[in-house]
Design an enzyme around this catalytic site. Structure first.
Site, mmCIF file in Angstrom:
data_model
loop_
_atom_site.group_PDB
_atom_site.id
_atom_site.type_symbol
_atom_site.label_atom_id
_atom_site.label_comp_id
_atom_site.label_asym_id
_atom_site.label_seq_id
_atom_site.Cartn_x
_atom_site.Cartn_y
_atom_site.Cartn_z
ATOM 1 N N ASN A 197 -12.438 19.324 -45.325
ATOM 2 C CA ASN A 197 -13.185 20.519 -45.008
ATOM 3 C C ASN A 197 -14.625 20.134 -44.817
ATOM 4 O O ASN A 197 -15.038 19.350 -45.182
ATOM 5 C CB ASN A 197 -12.956 21.891 -45.594
ATOM 6 C CG ASN A 197 -13.429 21.933 -47.036
ATOM 7 O OD1 ASN A 197 -14.206 21.166 -47.381
ATOM 8 N ND2 ASN A 197 -12.835 22.636 -47.985
ATOM 9 N N ASP B 29 -0.295 23.997 -45.053
ATOM 10 C CA ASP B 29 -1.655 24.101 -45.605
ATOM 11 C C ASP B 29 -2.483 24.564 -44.441
ATOM 12 O O ASP B 29 -3.330 25.292 -45.103
ATOM 13 C CB ASP B 29 -1.814 22.972 -46.478
ATOM 14 C CG ASP B 29 -3.163 22.848 -47.175
ATOM 15 O OD1 ASP B 29 -3.272 23.554 -48.140
ATOM 16 O OD2 ASP B 29 -4.398 22.352 -46.772
#
Lengths: 324, 324, 324
Positions: C9, C198
């Site tokens: 991320n 996810d």
């Protein structure tokens, strides 16, 4: 194409493996096109060998890679391709030669992958070009035979290794061969293999010196055996030699056709990669000396030293020649 | 580059989105290079608009895509680029024109992304080229204003829809914008957005007709708002019109700068994609008629019919002109 | 392999889904190899179940993930694999255990995908190892039956939801299953499915708390039904429970074999993911409480609370045991 973050390490230098993959794709396109330029059985060019390749200057994220390829020699069953890579900073317009690589391809029949087809001959502008090409062809043929014999070695794991020993930095990865890794014949692209080899070699180098590293050169790579879709490949690397500012890593690729094949695991490729460590300003850093322990490690170190001194001597001869 | 299985659907036809992404990357490179060709503030060219693009012939796995780009007009703050894509079968040597696309880019300062810089003017071989370019420039400017107003629409979910209604095939996907999706400025490449739009539109089309589909054309796309790294983008598509053998799908892209940003979700792009369904022999198949239920759906169907008839008339006029 | 920007991320933490995908690939390789270790019909191991998996410490871009796998139990038709993941900072040499996962595989015939083959038995060092393995085998079998019944639920869209309600953060994505997502049998790798799950769960969590989030754990996942190449899969997530510093998200995977198949859309997988939010210094942050509105939401919240308290009690018991 534009270099993206995933093509590079955290210092922003594009992985040597990304560049090798682009080089091989360009070579595969031009040689497949050439081998199908005359009527006859359709074929796909398979990578047989890459000559020693130097990485002349690093490429960075955001730069554009310009790849050009040219056929420079054809034997009866093989094609020699010269691929040049330039990095272009499209903001400043600056261009740099990054690589000059020479690759050898062999045309395999699309209908029967074990059949090697004939290559249409190219026209040479001068007779000397043909003669020089033939010389290069004979040389690489010899070298291919030699490496085939060397190929029996295996990398064994070491428990609790000391820093800077061979066992300390050795690494391996496994990869399941998927459809996008493969050619129309269902075999792994040479470029995909080289990218994985560079990834492992880079991890070995970084584990050894703990600083930012980049690929400096790749020794000649011979592709002895094809690797089929669905295989698991294990890529292993170990350090063989260090000079003051460079590290040599030997990389092995083993293929395991573990489903639907009676065949045993086999050695598909092996090669030497040389890495240097760069400071934030792009200057080469000193690297820790490799500590050799066993007789084999000492022998490999001496062999690596031999390759290092030979390359150094060759480069100096070229520079003197250029200066005259 | 060689088209891989991942670039194509299960029938082996390369996704229109893959081609649009290659087109945009070529356009971004040539226009960024041009905008930085004179001394001054460095800039990155951002995609502002793509003109209507037809997919003239399908591309297949194993073929090589040749992409060439040329700057055809410059206004004070924008660059028009013409990109041509050819598919080449390297086994047979056959080449086909796949796309001719026109894109508009705007140079944004590398230091201040909200500052639009000036574009160095190009030289025209003939005065008429400049005049025609200026005409195209004025036309697209008008069209950009128009679509900006149309942009408020939202796709609402439908519970238990009947087959072949709008609600039956409408689809949406979300995507978290990662580093490899972005330019040096940290904003999403227009090509990445178009690839996602084609993916959603393709799913809508396949859900409607349940057969193999390919992108036939994309209407002009305007990029009203930039999308930043770390955003979640929602791409939604709904069918608006069917003719006997084609389906028109409207696609919306909404950006949600949901982490550490006070900004609300906003509409970044919208466009119309046209799909056809192909048999195994590559012949166009009849598609089920779209069942419209609400007043809005009926209105959109009529508007789609208008666009369809207009395009058809234009194409016939061109063919007559070509035949003379 | 080295963790790249696209694996993580924007805060640099590797997605839990990336790690789950690596775990599953290692498990698939070792169990396929084992199932083909004796002469007989060739098979491919298909993921049937993943036991509850905790993410013990975050992994970052530039670190190397070391994945090791071992077969710990075999029943007549299934293989239990233990996979451990370590993150290694190759610059400092620091290593951390990131995950310990247990996976169950079933060998499917390469010639007939509906035929489950027999698994060659492994040798146990001690009799207790076999007994404990058998106990784990019986337990997971029971649990698989239970979740199969729970699986009918559907996530309905909500118009204009209030912040921190269930409808506010719920999300879904669609994905067209491509060749690289699939095994040799043409079915989606379990790891690919878990990565998409996810991704959706992470977006639900980030939409709820608007801060940087990481995967803390995944409850046992049962793979009830295979998903074929060419399907569209819809992955939907909704928040079910929040404690002071964690969020539980339920994720559903539905497969839609929409081209040339008479079959209806079906539920393939469902699971619970737990996320925490981390500050820039890596400390857990408080998360806003989930606002439940309907009776179903309140019931699911209570069930989530039950799972949360049970896990907490189990962890405390383990810590006490370890301290003795």
């Amino acid at each position: 194409r534009i270099m993206r973050p995933d093509d590079a390490n955290i210092a922003g230098n594009v992985h040597g493996g990304t560049i090798l993959k682009m080089i091989e794709e360009a070579g595969a396109i031009i040689s497949t096109r050439h081998c199908n330029s005359q009527a006859g059985e359709p074929s796909v060019a398979a990578l047989a060998r890459v000559e020693r390749t130097d990485f002349l200057s690093p490429m960075c994220i955001g730069e554009v890679a310009n790849v050009s390829a040219e056929i420079t020699y054809t034997s009866r069953h093989s094609v020699e391709v010269q691929v040049n890579v330039m990095s272009e900073n499209i903001l400043t317009g600056a261009k740099k030669v990054t690589n000059k690589a020479t690759l050898w391809y062999v045309p395999l029949s699309l209908k029967n992958v074990n059949k090697v087809l004939e290559v249409p001959p190219i026209q040479y502008a001068r007779k000397e070009q043909e003669d020089e090409g033939k010389k290069r062809y004979e040389e690489q043929k010899l070298d291919r035979l030699e490496t085939k014999q060397r190929n029996g070695d295996v990398i064994l794991p070491v428990i609790n290794p000391e820093p800077h020993t061979v066992g300390y930095s050795q690494s391996s990865l496994i990869h399941l061969v998927g459809p996008s890794d493969c050619t129309l014949l269902g075999f792994v692209h040479g470029g995909v293999t080289m990218k994985l080899m560079d990834e492992v070699a880079g991890i070995v180098a970084a584990r050894h010196c703990k600083t930012n590293i980049v690929t400096a050169s790749v020794d000649a790579i011979n592709f002895h055996e094809k690797i089929k879709k669905g295989c698991v490949i294990t890529v292993s690397g170990r350090m063989t030699f260090t000079s003051n500012k460079s590290m040599e890593i030997e990389v092995f690729v083993d293929a395991d056709p573990f489903v639907d094949e009676p065949r045993e695991r086999y050695r598909a490729v092996s090669a030497f990669f040389t890495y240097v460590s760069l400071s934030k300003e792009g200057k080469p850093l000193a690297v820790p000396q490799l500590l050799t322990e066993t007789e084999d490690e000492k022998r490999r170190f001496e062999e690596g030293k031999g390759r290092y001194l030979q390359t150094k001597a060759k480069r100096q001869a070229q520079m003197q020649q250029a200066a005259q």
